[in-house]
Scaffold this active site. Structure first.
Site, mmCIF file in Angstrom:
data_model
loop_
_atom_site.group_PDB
_atom_site.id
_atom_site.type_symbol
_atom_site.label_atom_id
_atom_site.label_comp_id
_atom_site.label_asym_id
_atom_site.label_seq_id
_atom_site.Cartn_x
_atom_site.Cartn_y
_atom_site.Cartn_z
ATOM 1 C CG ASP A 224 -1.780 -1.234 1.307
ATOM 2 O OD1 ASP A 224 -2.271 -1.681 0.267
ATOM 3 O OD2 ASP A 224 -1.908 -1.786 2.408
ATOM 4 C CE LYS B 97 3.284 -2.317 -4.544
ATOM 5 N NZ LYS B 97 2.883 -2.118 -3.158
ATOM 6 N N GLY C 191 -4.457 -4.493 -4.305
ATOM 7 C CA GLY C 191 -5.483 -3.540 -4.702
ATOM 8 C C GLY C 191 -4.779 -2.270 -5.108
ATOM 9 C CG HIS C 192 -1.902 -1.769 -7.733
ATOM 10 N ND1 HIS C 192 -0.972 -2.180 -8.652
ATOM 11 C CD2 HIS C 192 -1.373 -2.054 -6.516
ATOM 12 C CE1 HIS C 192 0.068 -2.710 -8.014
ATOM 13 N NE2 HIS C 192 -0.159 -2.650 -6.733
ATOM 14 C CD GLN D 72 0.600 -8.734 -2.281
ATOM 15 O OE1 GLN D 72 1.314 -9.400 -2.991
ATOM 16 N NE2 GLN D 72 -0.656 -8.492 -2.601
HETATM 17 P P1 IMP Z 1 -2.648 -12.707 2.128
HETATM 18 O O1 IMP Z 1 -1.708 -12.180 1.104
HETATM 19 O O2 IMP Z 1 -4.081 -12.436 1.822
HETATM 20 O O3 IMP Z 1 -2.390 -14.151 2.459
HETATM 21 O O4 IMP Z 1 -2.378 -11.907 3.512
HETATM 22 C C1 IMP Z 1 -1.153 -12.025 4.230
HETATM 23 C C2 IMP Z 1 -0.748 -10.688 4.843
HETATM 24 O O5 IMP Z 1 -0.385 -9.798 3.797
HETATM 25 C C3 IMP Z 1 -1.856 -9.987 5.611
HETATM 26 O O6 IMP Z 1 -1.298 -9.271 6.690
HETATM 27 C C4 IMP Z 1 -2.430 -9.005 4.609
HETATM 28 O O7 IMP Z 1 -3.050 -7.904 5.207
HETATM 29 C C5 IMP Z 1 -1.165 -8.609 3.866
HETATM 30 N N1 IMP Z 1 -1.435 -8.162 2.494
HETATM 31 C C6 IMP Z 1 -1.747 -8.931 1.434
HETATM 32 N N2 IMP Z 1 -1.914 -8.173 0.336
HETATM 33 C C7 IMP Z 1 -1.676 -6.918 0.710
HETATM 34 C C8 IMP Z 1 -1.652 -5.670 0.001
HETATM 35 O O8 IMP Z 1 -1.870 -5.583 -1.207
HETATM 36 N N3 IMP Z 1 -1.349 -4.578 0.756
HETATM 37 C C9 IMP Z 1 -1.060 -4.648 2.073
HETATM 38 N N4 IMP Z 1 -1.071 -5.772 2.766
HETATM 39 C C10 IMP Z 1 -1.362 -6.903 2.087
#
Ligand code: IMP
Length: 415
Positions: free
Chosen positions: A13, A16, A40-41, A212
């Site tokens: 977040d 990017k 989520g962009h 991420q």
């Molecule tokens: P997962 O990727 O859904 O398995 O989540 C694992 C961890 O990564 C959690 O703490 C999520 O909140 C975090 N996470 C996954 N995708 C994002 C993102 O796009 N932005 C911020 N945190 C993320």
């Protein structure tokens, strides 16, 4: 510059999406290499907000969008995202889309499995990401090439779903939708390593966007509070088939402060009114889940670690404007552990969770940066903040974002 990579250096977040959107205008290919719908962009183009989860943002500019083999792709979700763009953009997006035939597919049984105690403990996005990567690593995954073998695909998904132990009530209806999705997506399957390497040899401009952030990397992040993919530079090679020697520039993206969604240690977290006001001003709510993001001061120790892992050439600082009203700004310049000062991000999770921040304080600027088109027009203390960060990180901050619109971007030439 043929291949540029944009990577987040915090916990995701960082913003990017906006930078990729700006850079995509001068790219031929825009490529995702890992993750899936957990990303989520958020883009704001001509005042209209669009959130992309799977599509590389360049497809909106008519660029070739690539979903690399390192991704986990929900085929039905991908088409919902495309169709949700409206007729004209959807047609353009689909026309310009290439999907690696070696990407892994993600199905409802993965999502249904992403609700248990472990998912709760980590605070996942609930999109089945860990479950799909589990299947990949245990060699039980369904590869995207099967979209072109509809009957076999349906049969395999049925077997996997029934064997997964989750509810099957919605399976038959889903399989019908999947069959339609396969018809629409199969023409977009491609041998991505061959295609990208050929594009590189032809001097095409390739822009690779991370999802991420580095501190969520499954190998190098704050395990176990991480995602399940390689979000750092090594993931670019394994997730696209481009070798390291064909990566020409790495841009690291940082937010002017820190946010984190989900659980795990966050040393400089702001839990009181100040945290809440930054959350509101920065609209720090998850683009995928809507969850409130945890907010903290900028942490230079974590960023330096991410820069080292990725070999960052240049930096981009996002959301400077969110700090506009503050009288004083803190920056983490060290960690305290057992009475000692640490300058290096610890890789031992027990040490890391016991670290407390050491701050340096800088004066705020208490005026708006939003309409400043050039660095020189920023308030003096804003310039001082940027110079301080740049100096401590030792890499030029090439771009500074002062608002959600593409136009609110300061580019510092010649740095
Ligand atoms: P997962 O990727 O859904 O398995 O989540 C694992 C961890 O990564 C959690 O703490 C999520 O909140 C975090 N996470 C996954 N995708 C994002 C993102 O796009 N932005 C911020 N945190 C993320």
């Amino acid at each position: 510059m043929p291949t540029q990579v944009v990577l987040g250096l915090q916990w995701g977040d960082e913003g990017k999406g906006k930078i990729v959107d700006v850079l995509a205008q001068k790219a031929d290919y825009v490529v995702r290499f890992q993750g899936g719908q957990n990303a989520g962009h958020t883009l704001v183009v001509d005042g209209v907000k669009t959130i992309l989860h799977l599509l590389p943002s360049g497809v909106l500019h008519g660029k070739t969008g690539v979903l690399g083999n390192g991704m986990v792709i929900d085929p039905v979700g991908l088409l919902e995202e495309i169709d949700g763009l409206g007729k004209e953009l959807a047609e353009r997006a689909l026309q310009n889309l290439l999907i690696s035939d070696r990407a892994h597919l993600l199905f409802p049984y993965h999502k249904q499995g992403d609700v248990g105690e472990l998912s709760q403990k980590i605070g996942t996005t609930g999109r089945g990401i860990g479950q799909a990567y589990e299947d990949k690593v245990s060699r039980q995954g369904v590869l995207a090439y099967m979209l072109s073998m509809k009957e076999a695909l349906i049969e395999q998904v049925k077997v996997c779903w029934e064997g997964s132990g989750v509810e099957t009530a919605s399976m038959e209806a889903y399989l019908k939708t999947l069959a339609q999705a396969a018809d629409r997506l199969a023409p977009h399957l491609a041998n991505i390593p061959a295609q990208l390497n050929e594009a590189y040899e032809a001097d095409s401009r390739i822009l690779i966007e991370g999802a991420q952030g580095s501190l969520l990397d499954v190998d190098h992040g704050t395990y176990p509070f991480v995602t399940s993919s390689s979000t750092t530079i090594g993931g670019v090679c394994t997730g696209t088939g481009l070798p390291a020697s064909r990566i020409d520039r790495v841009l690291g993206v940082i937010k002017a402060y820190t946010t984190r969604v989900g659980h795990g240690h966050l040393p400089a977290e702001l839990t009181g009114d100040l945290g809440e006001s930054l959350r509101q001003k920065g609209q720090e709510f998850g683009a995928t889940t809507g969850r409130a993001r945890r907010v903290g001061w900028l942490d230079l120790i974590g960023i330096r670690y991410a820069m080292m892992l990725n070999g960052v050439d240049e930096l981009v600082m996002m959301k400077l404007d969110v700090l506009d009203e503050l009288p004083e700004i803190q920056v983490v310049t060290g960690y305290k552990h057992n009475g000692n000062r640490l300058e290096v991000f610890p890789t031992d999770p027990v040490v890391w969770t016991a670290c407390e921040p050491i701050y340096e304080s800088l004066p705020g600027w208490q005026s708006s940066t939003e309409k400043c088109p050039e660095f020189d027009q920023l308030p003096d203390n804003a310039k001082r903040y940027i110079d301080f960060v740049e100096d401590r990180l030792g890499v030029p901050i090439r771009m500074i974002s002062t608002g959600p619109e593409r136009t609110a971007t300061i580019v510092r030439e010649g740095r």
